[in-house]
Design a protein around this motif. Structure first.
Motif: not given
Length: 133
Positions: A85-95
């Motif tokens: 039940e975890q939503p999709i997340a954005r990688d805050l540190y992706f470059v």
């Protein structure tokens, strides 16, 4: 719920989408990495369709070992929950450090290595079972 992409990422994805619509040979850097917290799915998105503002293009790997360049709707991703039940997340540190095609080649190479290792493991297991029989 937090949006999957920031306003700045949306602007860059739309700019890449407009450029992609004009020139299919465009090979941009991915703008954002989305992933499941409780599964092995990952999306490296590089462009957003300027017509609908929802259809993203990039490297999609839904966790079954078959990464591919494809499209996905952000609205659909936002509605997905993983097995826990975890939503999709954005990688805050992706470059991004490579172009989309380079990431695709690396993902395909990694998948090939994984398949070869799996085949070797299964062959060794079958040989061991044959010895015991």
């Amino acid at each position: 719920m937090k949006p999957l992409i920031t306003d700045a990422q949306r602007a860059q994805l739309l700019a890449n989408g407009r450029a992609r619509a004009e020139d299919q040979a465009l090979d941009p850097l991915p703008v954002v990495r989305l992933f499941t917290l409780d599964a092995h799915a990952t999306w490296l998105l590089a462009a957003l369709d300027p017509e609908d503002g929802d259809t993203a293009y990039g490297l999609c790997d839904i966790g079954i070992g078959m990464p591919a360049l494809d499209t996905v709707r952000l609205s659909e991703l936002a509605s997905i929950l993983g097995p826990q039940e975890q939503p999709i997340a954005r990688d805050l540190y992706f470059v991004a450090t490579r172009t989309l095609s380079e990431y695709t080649r690396l993902a395909e190479r990694e998948e090939k290595r994984h398949a070869e290792a799996q085949a070797a493991f299964e062959a060794a297991r079958a040989a061991e079972a044959a010895k015991k029989a």
